[in-house]
Design a protein around this motif. Structure first.
Motif, PDB file in Angstrom:
ATOM      1  N   TYR A 106      41.002  33.983  35.306  1.00  0.00           N
ATOM      2  CA  TYR A 106      40.887  35.881  35.325  1.00  0.00           C
ATOM      3  C   TYR A 106      41.574  36.520  34.213  1.00  0.00           C
ATOM      4  CZ  TYR A 106      40.198  32.935  39.933  1.00  0.00           C
ATOM      5  OH  TYR A 106      39.565  31.927  40.100  1.00  0.00           O
ATOM      6  N   THR A 146      35.309  34.324  36.307  1.00  0.00           N
ATOM      7  CA  THR A 146      35.189  34.948  36.467  1.00  0.00           C
ATOM      8  C   THR A 146      36.137  34.398  38.158  1.00  0.00           C
ATOM      9  OG1 THR A 146      33.312  35.115  37.205  1.00  0.00           O
ATOM     10  CG2 THR A 146      33.608  36.677  35.259  1.00  0.00           C
ATOM     11  N   VAL A 147      36.049  35.687  39.214  1.00  0.00           N
ATOM     12  CA  VAL A 147      36.580  34.758  40.628  1.00  0.00           C
ATOM     13  C   VAL A 147      35.260  34.264  41.319  1.00  0.00           C
ATOM     14  CG1 VAL A 147      37.178  34.945  42.718  1.00  0.00           C
ATOM     15  CG2 VAL A 147      38.180  36.429  40.611  1.00  0.00           C
ATOM     16  N   ASP A 151      36.453  29.193  45.169  1.00  0.00           N
ATOM     17  CA  ASP A 151      37.956  29.417  44.230  1.00  0.00           C
ATOM     18  C   ASP A 151      39.304  29.548  45.173  1.00  0.00           C
ATOM     19  OD1 ASP A 151      36.852  29.768  41.876  1.00  0.00           O
ATOM     20  OD2 ASP A 151      36.848  30.764  41.314  1.00  0.00           O
ATOM     21  N   LEU A 153      42.528  31.310  45.360  1.00  0.00           N
ATOM     22  CA  LEU A 153      43.121  32.543  44.428  1.00  0.00           C
ATOM     23  C   LEU A 153      44.849  32.343  45.817  1.00  0.00           C
ATOM     24  CD1 LEU A 153      40.512  35.365  45.074  1.00  0.00           C
ATOM     25  CD2 LEU A 153      41.202  34.305  43.090  1.00  0.00           C
ATOM     26  N   CYS A 184      38.851  31.990  47.911  1.00  0.00           N
ATOM     27  CA  CYS A 184      37.459  33.310  47.898  1.00  0.00           C
ATOM     28  C   CYS A 184      36.505  32.845  48.921  1.00  0.00           C
ATOM     29  CB  CYS A 184      37.355  33.842  46.766  1.00  0.00           C
ATOM     30  SG  CYS A 184      36.409  34.892  46.522  1.00  0.00           S
ATOM     31  N   TYR A 354      37.278  41.514  47.556  1.00  0.00           N
ATOM     32  CA  TYR A 354      37.355  39.846  47.971  1.00  0.00           C
ATOM     33  C   TYR A 354      37.643  39.527  48.999  1.00  0.00           C
ATOM     34  CZ  TYR A 354      36.682  40.049  42.812  1.00  0.00           C
ATOM     35  OH  TYR A 354      36.269  39.803  41.097  1.00  0.00           O
ATOM     36  N   GLU A 375      40.973  43.759  43.415  1.00  0.00           N
ATOM     37  CA  GLU A 375      41.513  43.056  42.253  1.00  0.00           C
ATOM     38  C   GLU A 375      42.500  43.072  41.740  1.00  0.00           C
ATOM     39  OE1 GLU A 375      39.567  44.980  38.113  1.00  0.00           O
ATOM     40  OE2 GLU A 375      37.348  45.095  40.236  1.00  0.00           O
ATOM     41  N   ILE A 378      44.898  40.247  42.363  1.00  0.00           N
ATOM     42  CA  ILE A 378      44.996  38.916  41.902  1.00  0.00           C
ATOM     43  C   ILE A 378      45.551  39.004  41.254  1.00  0.00           C
ATOM     44  CG2 ILE A 378      43.212  37.011  41.656  1.00  0.00           C
ATOM     45  CD1 ILE A 378      40.819  38.514  42.942  1.00  0.00           C
ATOM     46  N   ARG A 381      43.969  31.156  39.388  1.00  0.00           N
ATOM     47  CA  ARG A 381      43.357  30.871  40.205  1.00  0.00           C
ATOM     48  C   ARG A 381      44.656  29.421  40.281  1.00  0.00           C
ATOM     49  NH1 ARG A 381      38.138  28.675  37.681  1.00  0.00           N
ATOM     50  NH2 ARG A 381      39.325  28.016  36.413  1.00  0.00           N
TER      51      ARG A 381
END
Length: 406
Positions: A106, A146-147, A151, A153, A184, A354, A375, A378, A381
């Protein structure tokens, strides 16, 4: 006589030309010797310097410094290992798994608390491992992805100040908050609703993760109940009612189907909280929204640039976003909302958010309890299990090492 003078003048001119063509004519012999001596001395000094070797201590010091800088760079911008501390992601991830978290996926998040002790997250010897004298705004370098929904996280726990993990509530800088790992479920702009434990995103059913866990009630009339070895399936409790034995187990839907095929088992039913039954532990902690773990929502996920209308009911959803995550002040007076001292009927989000859930759905403190993940919280991943150690049995789970996370 005149010829001799003329001849002498010609010779003088020739000598001048010769001297001009000859570089050595520009200085005296003594100068030449002096410069040669200086050059020789310089070469000798240079040779001595070249012959002089660096000490072993200096070699090791330089190597360690470069290695330290390299590890710091990898940790900050490429990847970082994390240990799984709890059972909230069972049985996708087990306590004792060490996972590799990709920060390139990300985009690496630049450090926000600059004065921090490397490799110490929150405290060292009981003292904070950072100073808040110099902080920089959130910024993330571009990533290759991107998320995406589903995924796994890794992020800093946003609500550590109101839901303490170890006793007292504590306030940490964003990049020093406790690391959490969840899946997510909802992306910015999505609407999430859970009906009888089935998740719907924007009205479409979201398939369960491959290894999702739920609680089931197993009813059997067998006198050989112990031979079924339900403890291995994660039996929580058992009770005897007349000729029947009831057991509560945490298993996957596939395991539930397998149990139903056993001869002496009468039924295997999911333990689902009734719709409308209010659980006050759940976000937004308002009885106007009588939600529980199995019947939750609908809830909209805030998106950067989206504008919402503000009223007394919306405050319970968005107060933490407006005040804690996006740095505003807010007051509610009756039905009126004041942001930064000004009467406001609307608010525009500055970041994406998210909605996350654990794969062990009944035993995961996730977005259903505390809301959205900003965001800027985060980290990256989770991509692979690097190593796994079972602390209860004291052995390495070799079959889980270098396993890709699904």
């Amino acid at each position: 006589m005149e010829e001799n003078l003329l001849h002498h003048e010609v010779n003088s001119e020739e000598e001048i030309f010769e001297r001009n063509d000859d570089p050595s004519a520009d200085y005296e012999v003594g100068d030449e010797v002096a410069k040669t001596d200086e050059a020789t001395q310089a070469e000798e000094i240079s040779g001595k310097k070249k012959k002089k070797k660096k000490s072993l201590l200096r070699d090791w010091t330089e190597a360690l410094v470069f290695a330290f800088i390299g590890v710091l760079f990898l940790k900050a911008f490429i990847f970082e290992p994390f240990a799984i501390p709890s059972d909230s992601m069972d049985n996708t991830l087990l306590a004792g798994d060490y996972v590799v978290v990709s920060k390139l996926a990300y985009g690496p998040r630049l450090p926000m608390t600059l004065l921090s002790i490397p490799f110490a997250h929150q405290t060292i010897w009981g003292v904070p491992a950072y100073l808040t004298w110099i902080n920089i705004p959130y910024y993330r370098l571009p990533g290759y992805s991107t998320v995406k929904r589903n995924d796994v996280l890794v992020f800093n726990f946003p609500a550590e100040d109101i839901l303490p993990l170890n006793g007292k509530a504590k306030v940490y800088p964003v990049d020093h908050r406790t690391h959490f790992i969840k899946r997510c479920i909802g992306l910015p702009g999505d609407t999430v609703v859970i009906k009888d434990r089935v998740v719907y995103v924007n009205g479409v059913e979201l398939p369960f993760p491959k290894k999702v866990l739920f609680n089931y009630s197993v009813k059997t009339d067998s006198s050989d109940f112990r031979k079924m070895k339900l403890e291995k399936l994660g039996m929580l409790r058992e009770s005897v009612q007349g000729a029947f034995v009831f057991a509560s187990v945490t298993i996957t839907p596939q395991q539930a189907d397998s149990l139903r095929l056993i001869k002496n088992i009468i039924s295997v039913d999911p333990e689902i909280a009734q719709s409308g039954l209010y659980d006050q532990q759940l976000f937004p902690h308002n009885e106007k929204f009588p939600w529980n773990l199995d019947n939750y929502g609908p809830i909209g996920i805030p998106e950067k640039g989206a504008k919402i209308k503000l009223n007394a009911d919306d405050v319970s959803f968005y107060e933490r976003i407006i005040v804690n995550y996006e740095g505003n002040s807010m007051q509610v007076k009756g039905d009126s909302v004041f942001i930064n001292g000004k009467y406001s009927t609307a608010y525009t989000f500055k970041m994406n958010y998210y909605f996350v859930m654990g794969d062990n759905r009944q035993y995961s403190m996730d977005s259903r309890y505390w809301g959205f993940v900003p965001e800027d919280h985060i980290v990256g991943r989770a991509s692979m299990i690097l190593f796994s150690y079972d602390g209860r049995c004291g052995r390495v789970r070799w079959d889980r090492c270098f396993k890709v996370i699904e």
